[in-house]
Motif scaffolding. Structure first.
Motif, PDB file in Angstrom:
ATOM      1  N   ILE A   1       0.852  -1.183   0.000  1.00 33.53           N
ATOM      2  CA  ILE A   1       0.000   0.000   0.000  1.00 33.53           C
ATOM      3  C   ILE A   1       0.891   1.238   0.000  1.00 33.53           C
ATOM      4  O   ILE A   1       1.925   1.272   0.663  1.00 33.53           O
ATOM      5  CB  ILE A   1      -0.958   0.013   1.216  1.00 33.53           C
ATOM      6  N   THR A   2       0.508   2.195  -0.781  1.00 32.79           N
ATOM      7  CA  THR A   2       1.202   3.471  -0.801  1.00 32.79           C
ATOM      8  C   THR A   2       0.443   4.422   0.104  1.00 32.79           C
ATOM      9  O   THR A   2      -0.710   4.774  -0.175  1.00 32.79           O
ATOM     10  CB  THR A   2       1.249   4.047  -2.232  1.00 32.79           C
ATOM     11  N   ILE A   3       1.086   4.807   1.208  1.00 36.62           N
ATOM     12  CA  ILE A   3       0.437   5.693   2.173  1.00 36.62           C
ATOM     13  C   ILE A   3       0.600   7.140   1.711  1.00 36.62           C
ATOM     14  O   ILE A   3       1.699   7.579   1.407  1.00 36.62           O
ATOM     15  CB  ILE A   3       1.040   5.526   3.584  1.00 36.62           C
ATOM     16  N   GLY A   4      -0.493   7.838   1.655  1.00 38.99           N
ATOM     17  CA  GLY A   4      -0.476   9.257   1.310  1.00 38.99           C
ATOM     18  C   GLY A   4      -1.078  10.066   2.443  1.00 38.99           C
ATOM     19  O   GLY A   4      -1.126   9.608   3.585  1.00 38.99           O
TER      20      GLY A   4
ATOM     21  N   GLU B   1      -7.831   9.054  -8.897  1.00 38.00           N
ATOM     22  CA  GLU B   1      -6.902  10.172  -9.053  1.00 38.00           C
ATOM     23  C   GLU B   1      -5.842  10.152  -7.950  1.00 38.00           C
ATOM     24  O   GLU B   1      -4.704  10.550  -8.173  1.00 38.00           O
ATOM     25  CB  GLU B   1      -7.646  11.513  -9.004  1.00 38.00           C
ATOM     26  N   LEU B   2      -6.220   9.693  -6.759  1.00 37.45           N
ATOM     27  CA  LEU B   2      -5.318   9.731  -5.606  1.00 37.45           C
ATOM     28  C   LEU B   2      -4.528   8.444  -5.379  1.00 37.45           C
ATOM     29  O   LEU B   2      -3.430   8.487  -4.820  1.00 37.45           O
ATOM     30  CB  LEU B   2      -6.106  10.057  -4.336  1.00 37.45           C
ATOM     31  N   PHE B   3      -5.068   7.288  -5.771  1.00 39.09           N
ATOM     32  CA  PHE B   3      -4.456   6.018  -5.399  1.00 39.09           C
ATOM     33  C   PHE B   3      -4.195   5.137  -6.614  1.00 39.09           C
ATOM     34  O   PHE B   3      -4.968   5.136  -7.564  1.00 39.09           O
ATOM     35  CB  PHE B   3      -5.349   5.255  -4.420  1.00 39.09           C
ATOM     36  N   THR B   4      -3.121   4.368  -6.526  1.00 42.52           N
ATOM     37  CA  THR B   4      -2.798   3.422  -7.588  1.00 42.52           C
ATOM     38  C   THR B   4      -3.013   1.980  -7.142  1.00 42.52           C
ATOM     39  O   THR B   4      -2.909   1.069  -7.946  1.00 42.52           O
ATOM     40  CB  THR B   4      -1.326   3.596  -8.033  1.00 42.52           C
ATOM     41  N   ASP B   5      -3.287   1.758  -5.865  1.00 39.12           N
ATOM     42  CA  ASP B   5      -3.555   0.408  -5.377  1.00 39.12           C
ATOM     43  C   ASP B   5      -5.006   0.341  -4.895  1.00 39.12           C
ATOM     44  O   ASP B   5      -5.731   1.324  -4.931  1.00 39.12           O
ATOM     45  CB  ASP B   5      -2.571   0.001  -4.278  1.00 39.12           C
ATOM     46  N   GLU B   6      -5.413  -0.819  -4.461  1.00 37.20           N
ATOM     47  CA  GLU B   6      -6.812  -1.042  -4.080  1.00 37.20           C
ATOM     48  C   GLU B   6      -6.975  -1.230  -2.569  1.00 37.20           C
ATOM     49  O   GLU B   6      -7.892  -1.907  -2.125  1.00 37.20           O
ATOM     50  CB  GLU B   6      -7.348  -2.279  -4.812  1.00 37.20           C
ATOM     51  N   SER B   7      -6.098  -0.612  -1.779  1.00 39.59           N
ATOM     52  CA  SER B   7      -6.099  -0.809  -0.330  1.00 39.59           C
ATOM     53  C   SER B   7      -6.543   0.434   0.431  1.00 39.59           C
ATOM     54  O   SER B   7      -6.139   0.632   1.575  1.00 39.59           O
ATOM     55  CB  SER B   7      -4.697  -1.226   0.127  1.00 39.59           C
ATOM     56  N   HIS B   8      -7.330   1.259  -0.197  1.00 35.86           N
ATOM     57  CA  HIS B   8      -7.760   2.513   0.413  1.00 35.86           C
ATOM     58  C   HIS B   8      -9.282   2.627   0.423  1.00 35.86           C
ATOM     59  O   HIS B   8      -9.978   1.913  -0.288  1.00 35.86           O
ATOM     60  CB  HIS B   8      -7.220   3.711  -0.379  1.00 35.86           C
ATOM     61  N   ILE B   9      -9.739   3.571   1.234  1.00 36.61           N
ATOM     62  CA  ILE B   9     -11.131   4.025   1.205  1.00 36.61           C
ATOM     63  C   ILE B   9     -11.065   5.538   1.140  1.00 36.61           C
ATOM     64  O   ILE B   9     -10.339   6.158   1.909  1.00 36.61           O
ATOM     65  CB  ILE B   9     -11.909   3.616   2.472  1.00 36.61           C
ATOM     66  N   ILE B  10     -11.800   6.116   0.224  1.00 34.96           N
ATOM     67  CA  ILE B  10     -11.906   7.578   0.178  1.00 34.96           C
ATOM     68  C   ILE B  10     -13.317   7.941   0.627  1.00 34.96           C
ATOM     69  O   ILE B  10     -14.285   7.320   0.202  1.00 34.96           O
ATOM     70  CB  ILE B  10     -11.609   8.154  -1.230  1.00 34.96           C
ATOM     71  N   VAL B  11     -13.408   8.881   1.526  1.00 36.47           N
ATOM     72  CA  VAL B  11     -14.701   9.396   1.973  1.00 36.47           C
ATOM     73  C   VAL B  11     -14.766  10.847   1.528  1.00 36.47           C
ATOM     74  O   VAL B  11     -13.951  11.669   1.941  1.00 36.47           O
ATOM     75  CB  VAL B  11     -14.871   9.308   3.505  1.00 36.47           C
TER      76      VAL B  11
END
Length: 189
Positions: A62-65, A118-128
């Protein structure tokens, strides 16, 4: 592909009126009705909890931003660190990075999906995505990546938003406390 969702935090007012002079029901009837309602409520809460808990921490690359993009300047600078602490804790416990994005723009589920990619290149995030209008929060839209969806269910997202909604007056505190509670529930046995 992941899943998008929506949560509405609207309060509704219900007004009940009784017309006519029908016969009164015995007190025992109301007690039995109350007990039945409590049993149904408790059963549904137990079922919901069982659907959320018992997951293992996500172990993927995961790429942490950034944890927070406060484009609408909704969260106060002095309390922003509390929210970020809750978001970091959520990641540490679940392995899923949940990111909050506030905006003054019109938001839909499609908006949240577009923002995710737009923000993530992997599938390990949730955007709210929180559309902020007139200084108030309205409907929340989110997108969950495929990997994140293996442990963060729609039921878990509903639980998170329900906890936040129930204490929305202290917005940063509500988020932090809710993120801690839901993260601990997700990985509990």
């Amino acid at each position: 592909m992941g899943r998008s969702g929506h949560h509405s935090s609207r309060c509704s007012n219900h007004h009940y009126h009784r017309h006519g002079r029908g016969g009164e029901l015995p007190l025992g009837f109301y007690i039995v009705l109350l007990v039945i309602c409590l049993v149904i409520f408790i059963s549904s809460e137990v079922s919901k909890t069982n659907q959320i808990k018992g997951k293992e921490k996500l172990n993927t690359d995961i790429t942490i931003g950034s944890y927070l993009y406060d484009e609408a300047n909704y969260f106060s600078d002095s309390k922003e660190s509390e929210l970020k602490d809750g978001l970091k804790y959520f990641y540490d416990v679940t392995g899923v990075q949940l990111v909050v994005y506030t905006t003054g723009d019109y938001v839909t589920e499609g908006y949240a999906t577009k923002l995710y990619y737009e923000l993530f290149t992997d599938e390990s995030h949730i955007i709210v995505a929180l559309p902020i209008k007139y200084g108030k929060n309205s409907d929340q839209y989110y997108y969950i990546g495929d990997d994140a969806e293996t442990i963060i269910t729609e039921v878990a997202m509903d639980e998170l938003f329900d906890k936040i909604d129930s204490s929305w007056g202290a917005k940063e505190d509500a988020w932090k406390k809710s993120l801690y509670n839901v993260a601990d529930l997700i990985v509990s046995k």
